[in-house]
Each structure stands twice: as structure tokens, then as C-alpha cells.
Write a protein that holds these residues in place. Sequence first.
Motif, PDB file in Angstrom:
ATOM      1  N   PRO A  32       0.848  -1.185   0.000  1.00 54.67           N
ATOM      2  CA  PRO A  32       0.000   0.000   0.000  1.00 54.67           C
ATOM      3  C   PRO A  32       0.897   1.253   0.000  1.00 54.67           C
ATOM      4  N   TRP A  33       0.532   2.322  -0.641  1.00 50.30           N
ATOM      5  CA  TRP A  33      -0.804   2.673  -1.056  1.00 50.30           C
ATOM      6  C   TRP A  33      -0.858   2.893  -2.564  1.00 50.30           C
ATOM      7  N   HIS A  34      -0.480   1.875  -3.299  1.00 42.78           N
ATOM      8  CA  HIS A  34      -0.567   1.923  -4.751  1.00 42.78           C
ATOM      9  C   HIS A  34      -2.033   2.075  -5.169  1.00 42.78           C
ATOM     10  N   ALA A  35      -2.260   2.692  -6.335  1.00 35.73           N
ATOM     11  CA  ALA A  35      -3.626   2.901  -6.825  1.00 35.73           C
ATOM     12  C   ALA A  35      -4.330   1.565  -7.041  1.00 35.73           C
ATOM     13  N   LEU A  36      -5.519   1.421  -6.499  1.00 38.42           N
ATOM     14  CA  LEU A  36      -6.208   0.131  -6.500  1.00 38.42           C
ATOM     15  C   LEU A  36      -6.545  -0.358  -7.902  1.00 38.42           C
ATOM     16  N   GLU A  37      -6.820   0.548  -8.809  1.00 34.66           N
ATOM     17  CA  GLU A  37      -7.330   0.131 -10.109  1.00 34.66           C
ATOM     18  C   GLU A  37      -6.239  -0.240 -11.105  1.00 34.66           C
ATOM     19  N   MET A  38      -4.969  -0.101 -10.714  1.00 39.95           N
ATOM     20  CA  MET A  38      -3.885  -0.300 -11.662  1.00 39.95           C
ATOM     21  C   MET A  38      -2.871  -1.322 -11.178  1.00 39.95           C
ATOM     22  N   PRO A  39      -2.238  -2.042 -12.110  1.00 36.54           N
ATOM     23  CA  PRO A  39      -1.116  -2.900 -11.726  1.00 36.54           C
ATOM     24  C   PRO A  39       0.108  -2.060 -11.401  1.00 36.54           C
ATOM     25  N   SER A  40       1.079  -2.678 -10.764  1.00 39.46           N
ATOM     26  CA  SER A  40       2.344  -2.007 -10.496  1.00 39.46           C
ATOM     27  C   SER A  40       3.231  -2.127 -11.727  1.00 39.46           C
ATOM     28  N   LEU A  41       3.494  -1.003 -12.373  1.00 43.70           N
ATOM     29  CA  LEU A  41       4.395  -1.007 -13.533  1.00 43.70           C
ATOM     30  C   LEU A  41       5.772  -1.506 -13.129  1.00 43.70           C
ATOM     31  N   GLN A  42       6.244  -1.093 -11.952  1.00 45.36           N
ATOM     32  CA  GLN A  42       7.578  -1.481 -11.514  1.00 45.36           C
ATOM     33  C   GLN A  42       7.695  -2.999 -11.366  1.00 45.36           C
ATOM     34  N   VAL A  43       6.704  -3.605 -10.725  1.00 43.14           N
ATOM     35  CA  VAL A  43       6.724  -5.060 -10.540  1.00 43.14           C
ATOM     36  C   VAL A  43       6.592  -5.766 -11.885  1.00 43.14           C
ATOM     37  N   GLY A  44       5.651  -5.316 -12.712  1.00 44.05           N
ATOM     38  CA  GLY A  44       5.448  -5.952 -14.002  1.00 44.05           C
ATOM     39  C   GLY A  44       6.653  -5.844 -14.908  1.00 44.05           C
ATOM     40  N   LEU A  45       7.324  -4.696 -14.867  1.00 42.28           N
ATOM     41  CA  LEU A  45       8.504  -4.502 -15.700  1.00 42.28           C
ATOM     42  C   LEU A  45       9.682  -5.344 -15.218  1.00 42.28           C
ATOM     43  N   LEU A  46       9.915  -5.369 -13.901  1.00 47.04           N
ATOM     44  CA  LEU A  46      11.016  -6.178 -13.370  1.00 47.04           C
ATOM     45  C   LEU A  46      10.763  -7.669 -13.593  1.00 47.04           C
ATOM     46  N   HIS A  47       9.506  -8.084 -13.517  1.00 48.66           N
ATOM     47  CA  HIS A  47       9.178  -9.490 -13.770  1.00 48.66           C
ATOM     48  C   HIS A  47       9.577  -9.859 -15.206  1.00 48.66           C
ATOM     49  N   SER A  48       9.189  -9.021 -16.160  1.00 53.13           N
ATOM     50  CA  SER A  48       9.561  -9.289 -17.556  1.00 53.13           C
ATOM     51  C   SER A  48      11.066  -9.263 -17.745  1.00 53.13           C
ATOM     52  N   LEU A  49      11.717  -8.314 -17.094  1.00 50.41           N
ATOM     53  CA  LEU A  49      13.164  -8.174 -17.248  1.00 50.41           C
ATOM     54  C   LEU A  49      13.895  -9.391 -16.697  1.00 50.41           C
ATOM     55  N   LEU A  50      13.489  -9.855 -15.518  1.00 51.73           N
ATOM     56  CA  LEU A  50      14.140 -11.030 -14.928  1.00 51.73           C
ATOM     57  C   LEU A  50      13.875 -12.281 -15.757  1.00 51.73           C
ATOM     58  N   THR A  51      12.683 -12.381 -16.317  1.00 49.67           N
ATOM     59  CA  THR A  51      12.388 -13.521 -17.192  1.00 49.67           C
ATOM     60  C   THR A  51      13.332 -13.538 -18.393  1.00 49.67           C
TER      61      THR A  51
END
Length: 631
Positions: A9-28
Motif C-alpha cells: 500500500p498505497w498503490h492505486a487500487l485500479e492499476m497494476p504495479s508497472l515497476q513489478v510488471g517490468l522487473l518481472h519481464s526483465l528477470l524472465t
Amino acid sequence: MRIALVSMPWHALEMPSLQVGLLHSLLTRERPADQVTEYHGWLRWAEFLLTHSDGELTPREYMTVADDQVFDGFGDWVFSGCLYDDEQWGVDQLTAYAARTGTSVDSVLRMRPYASGFIAEAAREVLASDPDVVGMTSTFLQNVPSLALAREIKRIRPEVLTVLGGSNCDGVMGHALHRNHPFLDYVVRGEAEKSFPALLAHVEHGTAPADVPGVCWWDGGTSRANREAQGTLPIGLLPSPNYDAWQQDIDSSPVAEFVEPKLVVEGARGCWWGEKHHCTFCGLNGSLMEFRSKSGEQLWSEIKRLVERHKLLDIITVDNIISMDYFRDFLPRVADCPWDLRIHYEVKSNLSREQIALLARARVTHVQPGIESLNSRVLGLMDKGVSGARNVRTMRECENHALTCVWNYLYGFPGERDEDYTDIIDQLPALRHLQPPNGATRIALERFSPHFMNPALGFTTRRPADIYQHVYQLPAEELEDLVFLFDAPAAGIRGEVEQRLVEEIDRWAAAYPSSRLFLEPSADGDDALVIHDEREGWPRRTHRLTHWQAAAFRELDHGRTLPALQRHLAGAGYEVPLDTLREWSRELLAQGLVFRDGDTFLALPTQAVAVRAPGQDIWLRTGSPTPEGVA
């Protein structure tokens, strides 16, 4: 290795975390043998509150804290008692702050007792994947929740390595977070897309990350802070974010019925205007001002993939400012697509009417143009590079093209004068048919801003903002390095002028839904103009302009000085004395049909009347820690 990526918290409820999504793709891509899991702590916290309060603390209360109380520190305070093992810690400071500011703290007082139980549950869920490393991202009010989680994880499983990154860790703030919280093994300062994989390589081989730019690490009992990276990452080399895990969570969450999910994309980083003229109040880009953007083709390809995969049409771009190249190679692609997209963009307020029209054709429905003021002299103090008349023209064109225009009226700049506001305040009733600001707000002193970096601009004394007294249990000298916001003696207007500005903008907001001022060609087939005035507080009437007055008013659509207007009329065959134009302009001003900015007069009627949906959110919290943006 097993890596858990966390956004609290307190990320916006209606949106995914760009940071998490981007790092996930990068690590993959960079470390395909690693096992990556995600923990969406902001969703889990909203669910926890909803369930454990028997429905009394809904996502609406969550969003009030996350969106409306950013500058009060309340979201951090909710978790500070958990961080410091004292549920009463900071309660007296909070209630004293609320009494001074008149801010309601009812919701956060009711949330506080649930924080410790949530952190314990969050730690168990994160550790269920048996991670070797837990990487947390921190922006806005995520510091204390992230620190509380890291502390609990280290208590349960000391061998698990904790890493904190994000905009709250930029510069000296990251080192202060590290050295004051020994349960943080590492802090990543600056762009993590390169340094995080490099740090993981050191972890894997059991070596010290002394060569990884920007990383803070423990050398025995000493906190080391590596020099931050020189230069920036080419954003076009980054992968598209992976939102699959978020989609599964939001689809099955009881929070879903309270929100409309949106996709988050990033086309650019930095600010091309700030590279040349750093707006004096803005500290958003920190040490990463250099502007970089993806190609329009790459950005469209990313949006297309995400929309097709997630079946969502609302797109939030986190760019601090739109790349001007996108008017050539991105927006036309979107305009030609068959989808009914709704896109949010931060732009600069001096766009042409053709550019605003293209934004509308490209399904951009929300713009945040960084208007900030309607007085040219104050805009000069900001180093905005735009005039008050141009800002009003942008507001008018947004109304013409049904674009929601999100902005804040800022004041409190060193060097501003009462007279910079009194003339504007007198003209605000004439603008009631145009979209009002969210409110009138005294500027904050932000780290990294020119106001902070150069005291000669007017803020010669400062201290960590008052809000941090109910957030952190740290000495003043450590807060100096750790925090983003500072208090300083008020500059600029105050007293009666400040009160008049605030009150008139409140009246503007109340009047806007039922106010119209629009023109149309005469139905008689001549060159006359017909202006319909349906603004609150003005007599309901219709104006008819003919001959040279109609021609002159068409010219004022662009904004003209009277000598320039006289020249244009002469070119059209109308010889009108300057004294006549002066008298006519005074009549128009008295009728509220024009806006005067110094010697420039701008026509105010719109050429279209937009449908206004009640109850729409007029500020979208995108990628910046302040609502006013940087455009």
C-alpha cells in the motif's frame, strides 16, 4: 534463485504495479532460470480492511488515503505503529496535526489496529514461495508499509535478503533509508532495470556488490552507498511489463467491484522541458531528468499486446510529459485503431489546437497539462515557458474536444505579488464554462526542485515537513536526508488575496457543471456570430456580432493584442480605429466574453459543448508524487 517482487500500500487500487510488471519481464529475459513471484500488497490490504472490518472500511476509504491525503503522510502513519512495535506511536502527533490542519483522521485511526495483523499475513504469503530475495518498490506512501514488511520478513526468516527500490530511494534518500533500517539488506537507487539483475548476480555468487552503481549495502556494520549510475538507460531496450499475476488477483478480488481496472504503460522517462528549463517547484524526476522515449511503433505494439491479452481499454501512461514525436508516429496509429480506448496523458500546456484535436481523435480522454497558473508573470517565476492566455486557450480547446483537463492552481512562489492574482481573480467568473482546477494549493518545497537546490530562489530556510513527525521515529538530521517534502516560511500571497483565490476557485468548481458559453454561426447564412451565455452568475443572454466585430472576434480566438488585431482587420478590409477597438475590448471584458492577459485578449466561448459526466475522478495518480505534474 527464487525472487519475490512486492508492491505495498498505497498503490492505486485500479492499476497494476508497472515497476513489478517490468522487473518481472526483465528477470524472465535476463535470468530465465530464476523463479519469480509477485505480491500485490495494495490489493491485499484493501481486501484485509474490507473483510476484517465487516465491510466498514471499503476501498473508498483506502482510495481517500491513497489519493487525497498524499501530503498528510496518513498512509505511512497507519503502518508506523507496526514498524516501531507500538500501536500508540505517533497518535498524539497525528491528532495534533489534524487539529492544526482541520484534516479528518477518522479513517486512518480505524485502519491502524489492522496494520500489524496484515503485515504478519503479508509476510507469511510472501514467504510461502520460499524466496531467496524479496524486492520491494516504494513510491508515494509505500515507505513505511514496505519497511514494516521487510522487518517482519527478517524476523521470521533472517536468511531471506530484502531489497528496496523506487523513486523514494533516489539520491540521499536511499542511503538514509538503508543506514537507518538494518533489516534492509540492500537499497537500489536510480533505475533498477540494470542494477537489480547485477545485484542478484552478486547475491548468487556470494560477493559484495561494490561495483553495482547506486546500490547501498552492508560492509560489516557499515552502510556503504555506491556512486549512482552516470547516464540513463535507453528506455527502448526495456521489455513490456508482465501483468498476468495482477490480472488473476484483480479478477478474483472482492475489491474489483469498487474499481475499473486500468492498464499502465510507459512511453518515456524524464522531461524534455525540464532538461532546458527546470520548473522551479518540481522535484519529480530527481536525478533522472534526461528525456528518453520509445518509438511510437514500439509503444503502440506494447499497448496492443496488453489490450489484447487483458481485454482492458483504459490506458494510463506514466510519462511525465508526452514525447512530441508521438504526434507523428504514435497518436495517428491510435487514431486509426478500431478499439474504443480511453487514454490518460501528461502534456505541456502550449499545444496547438491541431495537436489537441489529434489527442482527442487518438482516444486520449484525460490530459494533465500542467497549467498551474493563469498569470504570465507567475508562470515566468515557475520557468514554465507559457503565457496565461495560452493556458486559457488550452482549457478552451480541451472543452471543444471533450478532453478532461486535470490541473491545480499553484501559488506561493517567491517574488509573486498581490497584483499578479487580483486581476485574475476578478476574471475567474468568466471562466466558469471551462474546467476548473482541483483547487488552489500553496506549493510544497520538494527535494530535487530548483527551489530546494538553489536557496537563492527564495526559500533560504527549510526543515523536513511537519507530516514526518507522525511518520518516522528518527533524528532530525536523518530526516533531512530521508524525506522528499520540506517546510519553509510561506512566500508569495497570503491573507485576503489568498482567501479570495481559494474561494473563487471553489465557486468555479461549483458552477462548472451547469455553465456554458459557446458560439455558433448565424442561422441567417451571413458572417455573423451568435454567442450563447449560460454561465452561472451571469445574465442568460445571446450576443450577436456582425461585420467587423464578427471578424475581430474570430481573430481573438487565437489571442491578439489590439494593434495586432487592427492589422488583421485591415488585411480583411476593415479599417477600425485603435480607440474603437479599445472601447470594444472593454465591453467584451465586462461581458466576460474575453480573457485579458496583459495586452493580449483571448475569446472565451467554445465552439462545442461537451457532455459532462458527474462523479468522474478529476485527478489520476499516475507516476508522480505530486498532483500538479511537471508539464
